[in-house]
Design a protein around this motif. Structure first.
Motif, mmCIF file in Angstrom:
data_model
loop_
_atom_site.group_PDB
_atom_site.id
_atom_site.type_symbol
_atom_site.label_atom_id
_atom_site.label_comp_id
_atom_site.label_asym_id
_atom_site.label_seq_id
_atom_site.Cartn_x
_atom_site.Cartn_y
_atom_site.Cartn_z
ATOM 1 N N MET A 1 0.848 -1.170 0.000
ATOM 2 C CA MET A 1 0.000 0.000 0.000
ATOM 3 C C MET A 1 0.889 1.227 0.000
ATOM 4 S SD MET A 1 -2.972 -1.054 2.647
ATOM 5 C CE MET A 1 -1.906 -0.613 4.004
ATOM 6 N N LYS A 2 1.004 1.906 -1.126
ATOM 7 C CA LYS A 2 1.961 2.983 -1.238
ATOM 8 C C LYS A 2 1.400 4.083 -2.114
ATOM 9 C CE LYS A 2 6.646 3.985 -2.731
ATOM 10 N NZ LYS A 2 6.322 4.946 -3.749
ATOM 11 N N ALA A 3 1.682 5.290 -1.742
ATOM 12 C CA ALA A 3 1.304 6.417 -2.578
ATOM 13 C C ALA A 3 2.410 7.428 -2.537
ATOM 14 C CB ALA A 3 0.004 7.040 -2.080
ATOM 15 N N VAL A 4 2.488 8.233 -3.561
ATOM 16 C CA VAL A 4 3.540 9.223 -3.630
ATOM 17 C C VAL A 4 3.327 10.282 -2.569
ATOM 18 C CG1 VAL A 4 4.632 10.952 -5.083
ATOM 19 C CG2 VAL A 4 3.831 8.804 -6.076
ATOM 20 N N ASN A 5 4.376 10.567 -1.810
ATOM 21 C CA ASN A 5 4.294 11.597 -0.785
ATOM 22 C C ASN A 5 4.270 12.964 -1.445
ATOM 23 O OD1 ASN A 5 4.495 13.223 1.382
ATOM 24 N ND2 ASN A 5 6.523 12.549 2.038
ATOM 25 N N SER A 6 3.207 13.698 -1.214
ATOM 26 C CA SER A 6 3.027 14.984 -1.890
ATOM 27 C C SER A 6 3.687 16.137 -1.161
ATOM 28 C CB SER A 6 1.531 15.280 -2.037
ATOM 29 O OG SER A 6 0.940 15.378 -0.764
ATOM 30 N N LEU A 7 4.368 15.873 -0.048
ATOM 31 C CA LEU A 7 4.950 16.959 0.753
ATOM 32 C C LEU A 7 6.441 16.746 0.921
ATOM 33 C CD1 LEU A 7 4.004 19.541 2.181
ATOM 34 C CD2 LEU A 7 3.994 18.234 4.290
ATOM 35 N N ASN A 8 7.170 16.653 -0.195
ATOM 36 C CA ASN A 8 8.607 16.470 -0.106
ATOM 37 C C ASN A 8 9.334 17.769 0.215
ATOM 38 O OD1 ASN A 8 8.430 13.808 -0.625
ATOM 39 N ND2 ASN A 8 8.856 13.972 -2.812
ATOM 40 N N THR A 9 8.691 18.906 0.030
ATOM 41 C CA THR A 9 9.344 20.183 0.297
ATOM 42 C C THR A 9 8.305 21.235 0.599
ATOM 43 O OG1 THR A 9 10.789 21.892 -0.587
ATOM 44 C CG2 THR A 9 9.384 20.753 -2.176
ATOM 45 N N ARG A 10 8.706 22.248 1.354
ATOM 46 C CA ARG A 10 7.823 23.374 1.611
ATOM 47 C C ARG A 10 8.301 24.621 0.877
ATOM 48 N NH1 ARG A 10 6.288 24.374 7.702
ATOM 49 N NH2 ARG A 10 8.515 24.446 7.996
ATOM 50 N N LYS A 11 9.314 24.506 0.057
ATOM 51 C CA LYS A 11 9.908 25.686 -0.549
ATOM 52 C C LYS A 11 8.893 26.430 -1.406
ATOM 53 C CE LYS A 11 13.917 27.241 -3.176
ATOM 54 N NZ LYS A 11 15.136 26.844 -3.870
ATOM 55 N N GLY A 12 8.719 27.704 -1.094
ATOM 56 C CA GLY A 12 7.850 28.545 -1.893
ATOM 57 C C GLY A 12 6.372 28.358 -1.649
ATOM 58 N N CYS A 13 5.992 27.522 -0.684
ATOM 59 C CA CYS A 13 4.573 27.260 -0.451
ATOM 60 C C CYS A 13 4.110 27.964 0.812
ATOM 61 C CB CYS A 13 4.320 25.755 -0.307
ATOM 62 S SG CYS A 13 4.714 24.831 -1.788
ATOM 63 N N LEU A 31 6.864 -1.294 2.086
ATOM 64 C CA LEU A 31 7.842 -2.286 2.494
ATOM 65 C C LEU A 31 8.742 -1.759 3.583
ATOM 66 C CD1 LEU A 31 9.275 -4.994 1.994
ATOM 67 C CD2 LEU A 31 10.621 -3.853 0.241
ATOM 68 N N ILE A 32 8.917 -2.512 4.620
ATOM 69 C CA ILE A 32 9.931 -2.211 5.618
ATOM 70 C C ILE A 32 10.695 -3.495 5.884
ATOM 71 C CG2 ILE A 32 10.386 -1.559 8.012
ATOM 72 C CD1 ILE A 32 8.045 0.261 7.907
ATOM 73 N N PHE A 304 13.731 0.257 4.918
ATOM 74 C CA PHE A 304 12.517 0.578 4.171
ATOM 75 C C PHE A 304 12.883 0.964 2.737
ATOM 76 C CE2 PHE A 304 12.341 2.663 8.460
ATOM 77 C CZ PHE A 304 11.668 1.640 9.112
ATOM 78 N N PRO A 305 13.319 0.042 1.917
ATOM 79 C CA PRO A 305 13.877 0.401 0.606
ATOM 80 C C PRO A 305 12.910 1.111 -0.323
ATOM 81 C CG PRO A 305 13.562 -1.970 0.802
ATOM 82 C CD PRO A 305 13.365 -1.405 2.162
ATOM 83 N N THR A 306 11.656 0.707 -0.345
ATOM 84 C CA THR A 306 10.712 1.335 -1.267
ATOM 85 C C THR A 306 10.336 2.726 -0.805
ATOM 86 O OG1 THR A 306 9.824 -0.827 -1.854
ATOM 87 C CG2 THR A 306 8.481 1.088 -2.414
ATOM 88 N N GLU A 307 10.005 2.886 0.477
ATOM 89 C CA GLU A 307 9.596 4.187 0.990
ATOM 90 C C GLU A 307 10.709 5.222 0.887
ATOM 91 O OE1 GLU A 307 5.954 3.981 1.070
ATOM 92 O OE2 GLU A 307 6.729 5.693 2.172
ATOM 93 N N MET A 308 11.945 4.812 1.173
ATOM 94 C CA MET A 308 13.029 5.778 1.197
ATOM 95 C C MET A 308 13.442 6.235 -0.196
ATOM 96 S SD MET A 308 13.480 6.451 4.293
ATOM 97 C CE MET A 308 11.819 5.974 4.764
#
Length: 565
Positions: A1-13, A31-32, A304-308
């Protein structure tokens, strides 16, 4: 169960946009791999049916939820809530008491020792409502939910919260032997021709099967081992320690912070430093940190190879806490510094940590809204008494928790499940307390709200303290701050803090912050300066000045100056 993390940065937001994205985006772990405990799972292609992005659908909320009177932090564990607000909550909840969520919450509150006649407002409070409660009937609903969890509702915070609560309920009945376990066994024995021993064996086997099924669905990194194995791993450990997650940008802060703990405060706790992947921390920086006394540096990609592969910033924190080898774990940011040894304040002196197994700190009151945030209303239809008094649930601040310091005792099953749930949410600082709240696990923040430490000045005719984000201990004494020793770290590496005054915010209903500029750091204009501003002691000022001198003498490259927000 995985989804793209939409908050990788706060720059400019802007803050508000960030939090809107945060609360509508739930990233799920695929995966962990936990060395010596968890085996490597099959490739992600074998889990394609779960590989989807799950988001909350926001709905409007009523303006009548806006508080009509002040909520002040009281002496009891629970903040008092005005009667109008309580009535509005009851109206919102009307007709929902037959839901699986309410059955779970009542049963968990019951197993937490709550009842209808407690002298003080309990943490949860669901048993004090004017509704019927029969623990056996609640258990029937919870058990039915465990049998068919996938058809209850669409994926959402609400859905996954209900799965987590069912898991925790079953686990506590199976392994912690609460009084309710005996009540349940007696009831089952009365309706069975089998002996009590056989009934007990059958109940335990059934509970174990459901626990393992639910944990596999929720936390697939436990695919080949059980939740009980994981708790026992931590329960059998006696090691306490400090955890940090560090990238190249914050390498110098982390190096300096570790030296400060060792040489100034003489803290001897072992330290584990985690980084997300090989691109997050260079080999030379890894080697430099590993040479520091009693420090181990570990690549989270090995766990956690996939998440990281695509995770960054705040999202790494709960994974570092989970992967650490310590039982009682103190997580600190790379730029967190202390006036006192955290091992003494947290592990020996903290009443909150001893009672709850967690220790949380409030963030600044910023970006005030106009009522409860829609996602929270949807995800948590039966807020605990404690949550009702928090700023976040009242729309008084987009921020509730400061994650620069988080302490957890992972041997406690409620805390452990809360941490796993935080990894499942895979997002910002708020998920630490949100996961505990949604799992109905009691928690508590240190009283008072984030303040400032630095120097005293006047802004537009109002007295203020300017400097770094500052926090007190449970006795209201100076404890820690984050931001390192640089006064304006996002603009300059050669302007240092002045350790003269500190101010803490005790009144959460007013916005009193001046944000950092090119000329000045964060500034707090206290509502009650006579009681909220203190002059630092000679010892506290000396500790801060020693940190500055140590930083100036570091023979390593300065951190990259970036806009982190």
């Amino acid at each position: 169960m995985k989804a793209v993390n939409s908050l990788n940065t706060r720059k400019g937001c802007p803050y508000k946009k960030i939090l809107a994205v945060l609360m509508l985006s739930v990233t799920f772990t695929v995966l962990i791999v936990y060395p010596n405990l968890w085996e490597v799972l099959p490739s992600t292609s074998q889990h394609q049916n779960d590989n989807t992005t799950r988001t909350m659908n926001s709905t409007s909320f009523h303006e009548t939820w806006l508080p009509k009177s002040k909520i002040m932090e009281g002496n009891d564990d629970i903040t008092e809530v005005d009667e109008v607000y309580e009535q509005n909550l009851l109206e919102k909840e009307r007709g929902k008491y037959g839901s699986i969520d309410f059955a779970q919450i009542q049963l968990l509150d019951y197993m937490n020792g709550e009842n209808r006649v407690m002298k003080h407002r309990p943490f949860g409070g669901s048993l004090q409502k004017n509704v019927t409660f029969d623990p056996l009937e609640s258990w029937k609903a919870v058990y039915e939910h465990m049998q068919h969890p996938e058809v209850v509702r669409k994926p959402s915070f609400l859905h996954f919260g209900s799965l987590v609560r069912s898991t925790l309920t079953a686990y506590r009945i199976r392994y912690e032997d609460p009084p309710f376990r005996q009540t349940l066994l007696q009831s089952l024995a009365l309706n069975s021709s089998e002996s009590i021993n056989i009934v007990t064996t059958e109940l335990d086997k059934t509970l174990e099967t459901r626990i393992n099924h639910l944990t596999t669905k929720l936390f697939p990194w436990l695919h080949t081992k059980t939740l009980h194995d994981l708790q026992l791993l931590y329960h059998n450990k006696s090691t306490d320690g400090i955890v940090m997650t560090v990238g190249n940008i914050h390498f110098k802060y982390a190096y300096h912070g570790i030296l400060a703990l060792r040489q100034v405060l003489h803290c001897t706790l072992p330290i584990e430093v985690f980084y997300a992947n090989k691109n997050d921390l260079t080999p030379s920086n890894v080697a430099a940190l590993a040479k520091l006394p009693n420090v181990k540096v570990k690549n989270l990609e090995a766990y956690f190879p996939t998440e990281m592969s695509d995770i960054q910033k705040w999202s790494v924190k709960p994974f570092g806490l989970l992967a650490s080898s310590f039982r009682r774990t103190i997580f600190i940011d790379a730029d967190t510094l202390f006036f006192k040894d955290p091992s003494s304040v947290i592990l020996k002196e903290s009443d909150i940590f001893q009672r709850y197994g967690v220790l949380f700190f409030h963030d600044r009151s910023l970006n005030r809204g106009t009522g409860p945030f829609p996602f929270f209303e949807e995800a948590n239809p039966f807020m605990s008494n404690y949550a009702k008094g928090l700023r976040f649930s009242r729309g008084l601040s987009w921020h509730e928790q400061e994650s620069g310091l988080v302490a957890m005792d992972k041997s406690r099953i409620g805390v452990l499940i809360g941490l796993l749930f935080s990894c499942l949410m895979n997002s910002k600082a708020e998920t630490f307390w949100l996961s505990m709240e949604l799992a109905r696990v009691p928690y508590k923040f240190v009283p008072g709200y984030s303040g400032a430490v630095g120097y005293k000045t006047w802004i537009d005719g109002t007295i203020a303290v300017c400097g770094s984000n500052y926090h007190v201990d449970e006795g209201g004494k100076p404890f820690w701050w984050n931001g390192g020793v640089l006064q304006r770290r996002r603009q300059s590496d050669n302007v240092f803090m002045r350790f003269e005054y500190a101010a803490v915010d005790t009144e959460k209903h007013q916005r009193k912050w001046e944000m950092e500029t090119n000329l000045a750091p964060f500034c707090l204009k206290p509502a009650f300066p006579q009681r909220e501003i203190v002059q630092l002691s000679r010892q506290e000022s000396s500790i801060g000045n020693q940190y500055v001198k140590m930083y100036k003498n570091l023979d390593i490259p300065a951190p990259v100056i970036v806009n982190e927000y």
